[in-house]
Motif scaffolding. Structure first.
Motif, short mmCIF file in Angstrom:
data_model
loop_
_atom_site.label_atom_id
_atom_site.label_comp_id
_atom_site.label_asym_id
_atom_site.label_seq_id
_atom_site.Cartn_x
_atom_site.Cartn_y
_atom_site.Cartn_z
N GLY A 15 0.81 -1.19 0.00
CA GLY A 15 0.00 0.00 0.00
C GLY A 15 0.85 1.24 0.00
N ALA A 22 -2.13 -3.46 2.23
CA ALA A 22 -2.96 -2.35 1.76
C ALA A 22 -3.42 -1.48 2.92
N SER A 64 -6.48 1.15 4.43
CA SER A 64 -7.92 1.35 4.30
C SER A 64 -8.42 2.24 5.43
N ASP A 65 -9.72 2.49 5.46
CA ASP A 65 -10.38 3.24 6.55
C ASP A 65 -9.71 4.59 6.82
N VAL A 84 -5.34 5.78 9.41
CA VAL A 84 -5.54 4.73 8.42
C VAL A 84 -5.46 3.37 9.11
N THR A 85 -6.06 2.37 8.47
CA THR A 85 -5.95 1.00 8.95
C THR A 85 -4.98 0.25 8.05
N HIS A 86 -4.13 -0.56 8.68
CA HIS A 86 -3.09 -1.28 7.94
C HIS A 86 -2.78 -2.56 8.71
N GLU A 132 -8.19 -12.78 2.28
CA GLU A 132 -7.12 -12.19 3.10
C GLU A 132 -6.10 -13.22 3.54
N ARG A 140 -5.12 -6.05 11.88
CA ARG A 140 -5.22 -4.66 11.43
C ARG A 140 -5.02 -3.75 12.63
N SER A 193 -9.72 -1.08 13.90
CA SER A 193 -9.99 -0.49 12.59
C SER A 193 -11.04 0.60 12.71
N SER A 194 -11.36 1.22 11.59
CA SER A 194 -12.46 2.19 11.47
C SER A 194 -12.35 3.35 12.45
N THR A 234 -17.68 0.19 12.80
CA THR A 234 -17.80 1.42 12.02
C THR A 234 -18.24 2.61 12.87
#
Length: 195
Positions: free
Chosen positions: A4, A23, A25-26, A38-40, A70, A78, A102-103, A156
């Motif tokens: 990523g 990658a 995300s979030d 960010v989430t990684h 995954e 994550r 995450s999120s 979320t």
């Protein structure tokens, strides 16, 4: 290899903010716009060798070990990372440890955020918890301040503008599957400035 890159765009220039072997995300900007959460996925020591034959066996201690598309996730959870949007500093993991976080949704103080927390327990619960964006660089484990009681699945999170409440998607009993996801509203007791 999967990887990523986070880049920031301006009208005439692009700045590289972070690179990783998984990658990103979030994405979530801090309220003042200076930081990006960010989430990684963070790879464990199992991935120190690129040659699969040289890797040690995995130690699996929970039922939640793989995800479709995954692969194994038990040894690469994550985590939420932050990075300055102007590229002035490195990306930093603010949720180190075995739990999967995450999120991220920032609280108005620009110092803390609410995240989804999966501790890979036997009841398959996912909690919402508050973490600090101002941890020491050598911190190896962070325990979020939980807003939920570890009985349901709450994901979320979205923080209200004043920081007093968090909207989540989820359900209260993780032992009943399948079931419909509902909206939940949690109090943070964090409307005032952090100490």
């Amino acid at each position: 290899p999967v990887g990523g890159v986070i880049a920031a765009w301006a009208i005439a220039e692009t700045a590289l903010l972070a690179e990783g072997n998984e990658a990103f995300s979030d994405l979530a900007f801090s309220p003042d716009g200076t930081m990006l959460a960010v989430t990684h996925r963070v790879r464990g020591e199992h991935y120190d060798s690129d040659d699969i034959a040289d890797r040690p066996p995995r130690k699996i201690e929970s039922y939640f070990t793989k995800l479709n598309g995954e692969g194994f996730v038990v040894d690469r959870p994550r985590h939420v990372h932050i990075v300055p949007v102007d590229g002035s500093g490195p990306i930093r993991d603010v949720t180190p440890g075995a739990a999967e976080c995450s999120s991220a949704s920032w609280l108005p103080d620009n110092k803390r955020m609410v995240v989804s927390v999966n501790r890979f327990n036997s009841s398959y619960t996912v909690d919402a918890g508050i973490v600090s964006a101002q941890i020491e660089p050598d911190t190896t484990e962070v325990t979020p301040e939980l807003l939920t009681d570890s009985t349901g699945v709450y994901t979320t999170p979205v923080v209200s503008p004043d920081g007093s409440q968090v909207l989540v998607l989820g359900f209260d009993d993780s032992t009943i599957v399948p079931q419909n996801v509902h909206l939940g509203l949690l109090d943070t007791d964090a409307a005032g400035p952090s100490t």
